[in-house]
Design a protein around this motif. Structure first.
Motif, PDB file in Angstrom:
ATOM      1  N   GLN A 119       0.849  -1.195   0.000  1.00  0.00           N
ATOM      2  CA  GLN A 119       0.000   0.000   0.000  1.00  0.00           C
ATOM      3  C   GLN A 119       0.881   1.240   0.000  1.00  0.00           C
ATOM      4  OE1 GLN A 119      -3.208   0.501  -0.179  1.00  0.00           O
ATOM      5  NE2 GLN A 119      -4.118  -1.513   0.107  1.00  0.00           N
ATOM      6  N   PRO A 120       1.602   1.492  -1.098  1.00  0.00           N
ATOM      7  CA  PRO A 120       2.507   2.641  -1.133  1.00  0.00           C
ATOM      8  C   PRO A 120       1.740   3.944  -1.276  1.00  0.00           C
ATOM      9  CG  PRO A 120       2.461   1.610  -3.282  1.00  0.00           C
ATOM     10  CD  PRO A 120       1.622   0.743  -2.380  1.00  0.00           C
ATOM     11  N   PRO A 121       2.347   5.048  -0.886  1.00  0.00           N
ATOM     12  CA  PRO A 121       1.711   6.336  -1.161  1.00  0.00           C
ATOM     13  C   PRO A 121       1.724   6.628  -2.653  1.00  0.00           C
ATOM     14  CG  PRO A 121       3.947   6.673  -0.363  1.00  0.00           C
ATOM     15  CD  PRO A 121       3.664   5.196  -0.250  1.00  0.00           C
ATOM     16  N   GLY A 122       0.960   7.630  -3.048  1.00  0.00           N
ATOM     17  CA  GLY A 122       1.034   8.075  -4.425  1.00  0.00           C
ATOM     18  C   GLY A 122       2.414   8.643  -4.717  1.00  0.00           C
ATOM     19  N   ARG A 123       2.856   8.494  -5.952  1.00  0.00           N
ATOM     20  CA  ARG A 123       4.188   8.977  -6.317  1.00  0.00           C
ATOM     21  C   ARG A 123       4.144   9.441  -7.777  1.00  0.00           C
ATOM     22  NH1 ARG A 123       9.382   7.662  -8.215  1.00  0.00           N
ATOM     23  NH2 ARG A 123      11.046   8.341  -6.803  1.00  0.00           N
ATOM     24  N   VAL A 124       4.342  10.733  -7.981  1.00  0.00           N
ATOM     25  CA  VAL A 124       4.299  11.302  -9.321  1.00  0.00           C
ATOM     26  C   VAL A 124       5.606  12.032  -9.591  1.00  0.00           C
ATOM     27  CG1 VAL A 124       3.178  13.001 -10.825  1.00  0.00           C
ATOM     28  CG2 VAL A 124       1.789  11.539  -9.330  1.00  0.00           C
ATOM     29  N   GLU A 125       6.308  11.617 -10.642  1.00  0.00           N
ATOM     30  CA  GLU A 125       7.523  12.316 -11.047  1.00  0.00           C
ATOM     31  C   GLU A 125       7.132  13.512 -11.904  1.00  0.00           C
ATOM     32  OE1 GLU A 125      10.760  10.039 -12.519  1.00  0.00           O
ATOM     33  OE2 GLU A 125      10.336   8.305 -11.233  1.00  0.00           O
ATOM     34  N   LEU A 126       7.494  14.691 -11.456  1.00  0.00           N
ATOM     35  CA  LEU A 126       7.133  15.929 -12.138  1.00  0.00           C
ATOM     36  C   LEU A 126       8.217  16.291 -13.149  1.00  0.00           C
ATOM     37  CD1 LEU A 126       5.936  17.894  -8.994  1.00  0.00           C
ATOM     38  CD2 LEU A 126       4.514  16.714 -10.674  1.00  0.00           C
TER      39      LEU A 126
END
Length: 401
Positions: free
Chosen positions: A372-379
Motif C-alpha cells: 500500500q505505497p503512497p502516491g508517487r508522481v515524477e514531475l
C-alpha cells in the motif's frame, strides 16, 4: 494515544518499500518540502460558522492544530520515506542519523512542528532527532510565511491583474452551487438580511500588499474555507457517518469541491510573478542546501499548501494530477528534490517527485507499505528531460526572474 502507539508499533515492524534507484545512479542528497498533516478546521466561530445553519462536527484539538490521527498518518509517511532513504543507501541501514545525515526545520506553528516530530518518530524510531524551530510557537517563520515581498505599486497592480485574469478564466458557478446545496448557505445566518443570497464570484476582490499573503475576499474565499472544512472532516473519517450532513455523497460533488479548492490555490499562489516572489525564500533555501557540500544528506522542511503550491508554480509546474487525490497539494504530501549522480558518466541530475497519501489512505489510516505505497508522481521540470535536469538547467529554474 492508543492509536498513536499502535501507529508507532506498526511503523517499527512493517516492511515498507519504495521504488529502487535506477541502475547506475546514486542518490546523493534529498530536500523534502512537506505540507503538515491532518488538522482541525476553523469552524467554531466566524464566517464558516455563520455560513451554514447546521452544526459543524466537533474536534478533539483546537482549530488549526494537528490531530492525533494526523500524527498517526505522519508516522506512516516518515517510516516509508525513511525506509526508502536507506534502500537508496543515502542513509545508513541502521543506527540513528547523525547531524550530517538529517536535519528537520518546520514552521513555528503547532501543526507544522508536530508534523515534523511525528515524521521523525516514524523515520527514526527511538532516536533523539531535534526539529528546528526558529520563532516562538504560534508565530510564522519568515522562511515559510507565504507573503508578498516586493514593495512597489507596479508589481502590486500586475499581481492583482493576474489573479483577476486567472479567476475570469474559470467557470466556478456550478461548483459554488454545489457548496450552497451542501451547506444550505442561503438559509444561514450570513444570509439572514438578504432576500437572494448566493455564492457568486461578482463580489470577489484581490490584494497583494507587501508583508501580507496574497488575499481574496468574497464568495471565493468563503467557499474555499467551507470546502477545506469538509475535506478535513472527510479525512478525519471516524465519528462522521454522514458527510456534509448527509448531503455530500457523490463523486461529482467531490470533484466540484476540489475544483474550488484547487482553483483558489492556483489563483492566489499560482500566477508566475506572484509565485516567484512568495516562494523566493524557500527556493533560495533549497538552492543553498543543494549547493553547499556541508549540507545534510537529507533535509526536511515542513510548511503549508501555499508553500508547495507557490514553489511548483515558480518552477513552472502547474499542469499535473495526483491520482487518488482531490487536492493538488494534499495534506501530508511532500516534494522530493533529489540530486542523483550517474556513476558511469559522473553527471549530476536533479529530479522532482511528489509523494503523497491518497484520500483512501488518509481516511482509512492505512499504513504505507510495499503493498500500500503512497502516491508517487515524477514531475517534469520545464526545459528538462524525463531523466531530470542538469546542474545548469536546474540552476536556471531556481533563479528564473
Amino acid at each position: 494515544m492508543i492509536a498513536l502507539l499502535l501507529a508507532l508499533s506498526l511503523a517499527t515492524t512493517a516492511a515498507t518499500a519504495a521504488p529502487a534507484p535506477m541502475q547506475g545512479d546514486q542518490l546523493e542528497q534529498v530536500v523534502l518540502l512537506s505540507r503538515h498533516n491532518l488538522r482541525a478546521p476553523v469552524v467554531a466561530s466566524g464566517a464558516l460558522a455563520n455560513a451554514t445553519p447546521e452544526r459543524w462536527p466537533g474536534w478533539d484539538v483546537a482549530s488549526g492544530e494537528l490531530t492525533t490521527k494526523g500524527g498517526v498518518l505522519e508516522v506512516y509517511m516518515g517510516r516509508y520515506i525513511g525506509q526508502w532513504l536507506r534502500q537508496t543507501q543515502l542513509l545508513p541501514p541502521s543506527d540513528c542519523p547523525q547531524p550530517g545525515d538529517f536535519h528537520a526545520h518546520a514552521n513555528s506553528l503547532q501543526r507544522t512542528q508536530a508534523t515534523a516530530q511525528f515524521f521523525v518518530a516514524g523515520a527514526f524510531p527511538g532516536c533523539h532527532v531535534a526539529v528546528e524551530q526558529r520563532m516562538p510557537l504560534g508565530t510564522m517563520d519568515p522562511l515559510f510565511n507565504p507573503v508578498i515581498h516586493r514593495d512597489d505599486a507596479a508589481f502590486r497592480a500586475r499581481a492583482v491583474s493576474a489573479m483577476q485574469q486567472a479567476l475570469a478564466a474559470t467557470d466556478l458557478a456550478p461548483a459554488l452551487s454545489v457548496v450552497e446545496a451542501i451547506t444550505r448557505y442561503p438559509q444561514s445566518a450570513a444570509c439572514s438580511a438578504h432576500s437572494d443570497c448566493r455564492l457568486a464570484l461578482a463580489d470577489t476582490s484581490f490584494s497583494a500588499a507587501p508583508g501580507n499573503e496574497p488575499r481574496v475576499s468574497g464568495s471565493l474565499a468563503l467557499a474555499s474555507g467551507l470546502v477545506d472544512a469538509l475535506l478535513m472532516e472527510h479525512y478525519q473519517g471516524s465519528g462522521i457517518p454522514r458527510e456534509g450532513w448527509g448531503r455530500l455523497n457523490t463523486e461529482v460533488q467531490w470533484q466540484a469541491l476540489a475544483q474550488i479548492r484547487n482553483r483558489y490555490q492556483d489563483i492566489l499562489f499560482g500566477t508566475p510573478e506572484v509565485a516567484r516572489d512568495v516562494a523566493g525564500p524557500l527556493l533560495a533555501r533549497v538552492d543553498a542546501l543543494l549547493e553547499d557540500p556541508a549540507s545534510p544528506k537529507v533535509s526536511l522542511l515542513v510548511g503549508h499548501d501555499s508553500n508547495i503550491g507557490s514553489v511548483l508554480a515558480a518552477l513552472g509546474i502547474t499542469d499535473y494530477t495526483l491520482p487518488g487525490q482531490y487536492e493538488k497539494t494534499p495534506i501530508g504530501g511532500l516534494l522530493q528534490f533529489e540530486r542523483w549522480r550517474d556513476l558511469g558518466a559522473g553527471e549530476v541530475r536533479y529530479r522532482l517527485v511528489y509523494v503523497y497519501p491518497t484520500r483512501e489512505q488518509l481516511r482509512g489510516s492505512i499504513p504505507l507499505t510495499d503493498a500500500q505505497p503512497p502516491g508517487r508522481v515524477e514531475l517534469v521540470l520545464p526545459g528538462c528531460g524525463q531523466s531530470g535536469c542538469s546542474e545548469a538547467q536546474f540552476e536556471n529554474l531556481l533563479h528564473s526572474p
